[in-house]
Write an enzyme that holds these catalytic residues in place. Structure first.
Site, PDB file in Angstrom:
ATOM      1  N   SER A  71       6.062  11.836 -18.404  1.00 27.27           N
ATOM      2  CA  SER A  71       5.598  13.120 -18.226  1.00 27.27           C
ATOM      3  C   SER A  71       4.543  13.553 -19.099  1.00 27.27           C
ATOM      4  O   SER A  71       4.709  13.330 -20.222  1.00 27.27           O
ATOM      5  CB  SER A  71       6.670  14.193 -17.901  1.00 27.27           C
ATOM      6  N   ASP A 108      22.456   4.256  -6.751  1.00 25.59           N
ATOM      7  CA  ASP A 108      22.369   4.640  -7.810  1.00 25.59           C
ATOM      8  C   ASP A 108      21.623   4.157  -8.856  1.00 25.59           C
ATOM      9  O   ASP A 108      21.926   2.869  -9.374  1.00 25.59           O
ATOM     10  CB  ASP A 108      23.618   5.153  -8.134  1.00 25.59           C
ATOM     11  N   VAL A 109      20.623   4.637  -9.289  1.00 28.01           N
ATOM     12  CA  VAL A 109      19.658   3.840 -10.191  1.00 28.01           C
ATOM     13  C   VAL A 109      20.191   3.728 -11.819  1.00 28.01           C
ATOM     14  O   VAL A 109      20.036   3.077 -12.442  1.00 28.01           O
ATOM     15  CB  VAL A 109      18.300   4.790 -10.642  1.00 28.01           C
ATOM     16  N   ASN A 157      10.638   5.492 -10.806  1.00 30.27           N
ATOM     17  CA  ASN A 157      10.029   6.941 -10.308  1.00 30.27           C
ATOM     18  C   ASN A 157      11.162   7.921 -10.448  1.00 30.27           C
ATOM     19  O   ASN A 157      10.730   9.089 -10.793  1.00 30.27           O
ATOM     20  CB  ASN A 157       9.177   6.985  -9.233  1.00 30.27           C
ATOM     21  N   TYR A 215      14.759  16.640 -21.196  1.00 31.95           N
ATOM     22  CA  TYR A 215      13.783  16.175 -20.524  1.00 31.95           C
ATOM     23  C   TYR A 215      12.585  15.424 -21.249  1.00 31.95           C
ATOM     24  O   TYR A 215      12.293  14.525 -21.107  1.00 31.95           O
ATOM     25  CB  TYR A 215      12.968  17.084 -19.501  1.00 31.95           C
TER      26      TYR A 215
END
Length: 248
Positions: free
Chosen positions: A141, A62-63, A89, A154
């Site tokens: 993004s 789990d990052v 990423n 986001y």
């Protein structure tokens, strides 16, 4: 005649979210350029490993968990001797307007999309300092510069990535470590396959290059930024979106 040295030969790279999509393309690209690649994902990245030429290591975790980063660091040191490159990423995204968005989803988005980048830096900056060389590339993004409803959580997390990159770059520049962000366009992956075709066309019609982005398009920029050729590039946010993001 001596063979040309590959650009990432002798380097060890961790790629998060490596099981598929952009992460898979990045891992494959780095391996083709000579890196030993660590495939870090919630699920085992066997499909990615099967496509890699050279050495790879599959690790699950789990990052957002500091203990998992510590464990992976230990595994990589045992197998390869240490880490030179980290590509953050792994990320999540969902379309929820503010009326529907709750604090749980907000915190989860920030934890995966931003907190994980901090945890990776805390874990690997010390050993990169000792080697006087290191590369972090964090995936942001291009959505932060275009009008998309329902993406406040986001966009905020991805804008945070850029702020963190610029701040961290200043902290580590004296140790031969560079830190950069890549801002992909909406890319043709499993996460975007349910986007209506009309919406996809509207997206790439705003670009100079009139096609949907593929994972390999993003991987090339990451490969460059993690190479010696990019040693004087740090604290930057690079849009890789076919010319959609407009400078103003």
């Amino acid at each position: 005649m001596n063979e040309m040295k590959l650009s990432h030969e002798g380097r060890v790279a961790i790629v998060t979210g490596a099981a598929r999509g952009i992460g898979q393309a990045i891992a494959i690209k780095l391996a083709r350029h000579g890196a030993k690649v660590v495939l870090f994902d919630m699920e085992e990245s066997h499909d990615t490993a099967s496509k890699i030429v050279g050495e790879s290591l599959i690790v699950t975790g789990d990052v957002t968990n500091a203990e998992d980063w510590e464990r992976i660091d230990q595994l990589v040191q045992q197998r390869f001797g240490g880490t030179d490159i980290v590509v953050n990423n792994a990320g999540i995204g969902s379309e929820k307007r503010i009326d529907e968005l709750d604090f749980v989803q907000w915190k989860k988005t920030f934890s995966i999309n931003l907190d994980s980048h901090f945890l990776s830096a805390k874990q690997f900056v010390p050993q990169m300092r000792k080697n006087n060389w290191g590369r972090f590339v964090n995936i942001s993004s291009n959505s932060i510069g275009i009008a998309i409803p329902g993406m406040s959580h986001y966009m905020a997390s991805k804008m945070g990535v850029i702020g963190f990159v610029r701040g961290l770059a200043n902290d580590v520049a004296d140790s031969g470590i560079t830190v950069n962000a890549v801002l992909p366009a909406i890319t043709n992956t499993r996460l975007t396959q349910d986007i209506p075709e009309e919406a996809k066309v509207q997206t790439w019609q705003q670009q100079a290059i009139k096609r949907f982005a593929e994972p390999e398009d993003i991987a090339g920029s990451v490969c460059f930024l993690t190479s010696d050729d990019a040693s004087f590039i740090t604290g930057q946010a690079l849009p890789v979106d076919g010319g959609q993001y407009k400078i103003s």
